[in-house]
Motif scaffolding. Structure first.
Motif, PDB file in Angstrom:
ATOM      1  N   UNK A  92      54.381  15.523 -13.825  1.00 41.87           N
ATOM      2  CA  UNK A  92      53.469  15.140 -14.739  1.00 41.87           C
ATOM      3  C   UNK A  92      52.408  16.379 -14.434  1.00 41.87           C
ATOM      4  N   UNK A  93      51.954  16.570 -13.043  1.00 41.17           N
ATOM      5  CA  UNK A  93      51.207  17.550 -12.958  1.00 41.17           C
ATOM      6  C   UNK A  93      51.711  19.152 -13.182  1.00 41.17           C
ATOM      7  N   UNK A  94      53.173  19.320 -13.112  1.00 42.04           N
ATOM      8  CA  UNK A  94      53.454  20.594 -13.476  1.00 42.04           C
ATOM      9  C   UNK A  94      53.625  20.764 -15.245  1.00 42.04           C
ATOM     10  N   UNK A  95      53.812  19.484 -15.546  1.00 41.84           N
ATOM     11  CA  UNK A  95      53.710  19.521 -17.112  1.00 41.84           C
ATOM     12  C   UNK A  95      52.404  20.105 -17.727  1.00 41.84           C
ATOM     13  N   UNK A  96      51.136  19.458 -17.033  1.00 36.28           N
ATOM     14  CA  UNK A  96      50.101  19.654 -17.562  1.00 36.28           C
ATOM     15  C   UNK A  96      49.511  21.191 -17.488  1.00 36.28           C
ATOM     16  N   UNK A  97      50.006  21.801 -15.853  1.00 35.86           N
ATOM     17  CA  UNK A  97      49.809  23.049 -16.107  1.00 35.86           C
ATOM     18  C   UNK A  97      50.625  23.959 -16.742  1.00 35.86           C
ATOM     19  N   UNK A  98      51.732  23.568 -17.117  1.00 37.71           N
ATOM     20  CA  UNK A  98      52.564  24.509 -17.840  1.00 37.71           C
ATOM     21  C   UNK A  98      52.112  24.609 -19.343  1.00 37.71           C
ATOM     22  N   UNK A  99      51.841  23.470 -19.957  1.00 37.99           N
ATOM     23  CA  UNK A  99      51.037  23.344 -21.205  1.00 37.99           C
ATOM     24  C   UNK A  99      49.876  24.154 -21.281  1.00 37.99           C
ATOM     25  N   UNK A 100      49.096  24.065 -20.245  1.00 38.69           N
ATOM     26  CA  UNK A 100      47.833  24.720 -20.271  1.00 38.69           C
ATOM     27  C   UNK A 100      48.034  26.219 -20.209  1.00 38.69           C
ATOM     28  N   UNK A 101      49.152  26.960 -19.395  1.00 41.33           N
ATOM     29  CA  UNK A 101      49.300  28.152 -19.188  1.00 41.33           C
ATOM     30  C   UNK A 101      49.903  28.521 -20.741  1.00 41.33           C
ATOM     31  N   UNK A 102      50.865  27.625 -21.283  1.00 42.00           N
ATOM     32  CA  UNK A 102      51.259  27.845 -22.786  1.00 42.00           C
ATOM     33  C   UNK A 102      50.114  28.208 -23.782  1.00 42.00           C
TER      34      UNK A 102
END
Length: 231
Positions: A92-102
């Motif tokens: 879940x943490x990686x998902x949030x980070x990835x979406x923020x980078x996107x």
């Protein structure tokens, strides 16, 4: 497995900070004009009635609440899988980070949002909360609150855990949306009653970069916390 106790008997400083972060995220979303409070001002001015403004706020709140529940409830159900708790939290943490980078790379607004008529505020609010990751931002906070309580032997049944997890997801959504509507509603009322549209035109600011950065920050903090506690 750590439960999602709702009785507050296991209160701790960490738990307090998590609730504070939850309220702060709601205030942050509420102040952001991209979450819709200017639409409430517009509704009030067009109908020349403060009731129209508050009806618009309720519609915005309903859409945002539905979006947060749609995102949080799957994680609430996944928490029943005790042996997968750590991978779920890290994922879940990686998902949030990835979406923020996107969002930092591609700041264009989804075209589908422009096709939603202004009269359908609840649908618009729901779509915005999903498209911009507003609901996704709550996932690390929600999982942190789940971790804050110890599950005793008498409550290890999957059914009890699922009920508690869903209850916490609903509570997190309601508290967040209440803070969001409180902040956005105050701004909408001040503009409608006292400040006027000139305030909006002069004070309009774009929070896209800040928004995306905050997603990365929330995800990174949650990831660091999970990796630290795993040692």
């Amino acid at each position: 497995m750590l439960s999602v106790g709702l009785d507050g008997t296991h209160a701790s400083p960490a738990l307090g900070w998590l609730w504070l972060a939850l309220v702060a995220s709601g205030l942050y979303h509420g102040v952001n004009p991209g979450m819709g409070w200017p639409l409430a001002v517009s509704a009030g001015l067009m109908d020349k009635s403060p009731r129209a403004l508050f009806r618009a706020l309720w519609a915005l709140a309903a859409g945002h609440l539905l979006a947060t529940l749609l995102v949080l409830l799957p994680f609430a159900l996944l928490l029943v899988l005790a042996e997968w708790q750590r991978p779920i939290q890290i994922g879940a943490s990686l998902l949030v980070i990835g979406f923020g980078v996107y969002r930092l790379i591609d700041r264009r607004h989804p075209r589908a949002l422009a096709r939603i008529p202004p009269t359908q505020l609840a649908l618009w609010s729901f779509a915005v909360a999903i498209a911009h990751g507003a609901a996704l931002m709550l996932v690390p906070i929600y999982l942190g609150l789940c971790q804050a309580f110890e599950l005793d032997a008498g409550h290890e049944a999957a059914g009890a855990l699922m009920k508690a997890s869903v209850g916490m997801a609903v509570l997190v959504s309601v508290v967040h949306v209440a803070a969001m509507v409180g902040a956005g509603g105050c701004l909408a009322w001040l503009v409608y009653r006292y400040l006027g549209l000139r305030f909006v035109s002069r004070s309009w600011f774009n929070l896209d970069a800040v928004w995306a950065t905050s997603l990365v920050l929330v995800g990174a903090v949650a990831l660091a916390f999970n990796l630290a506690t795993a040692r």
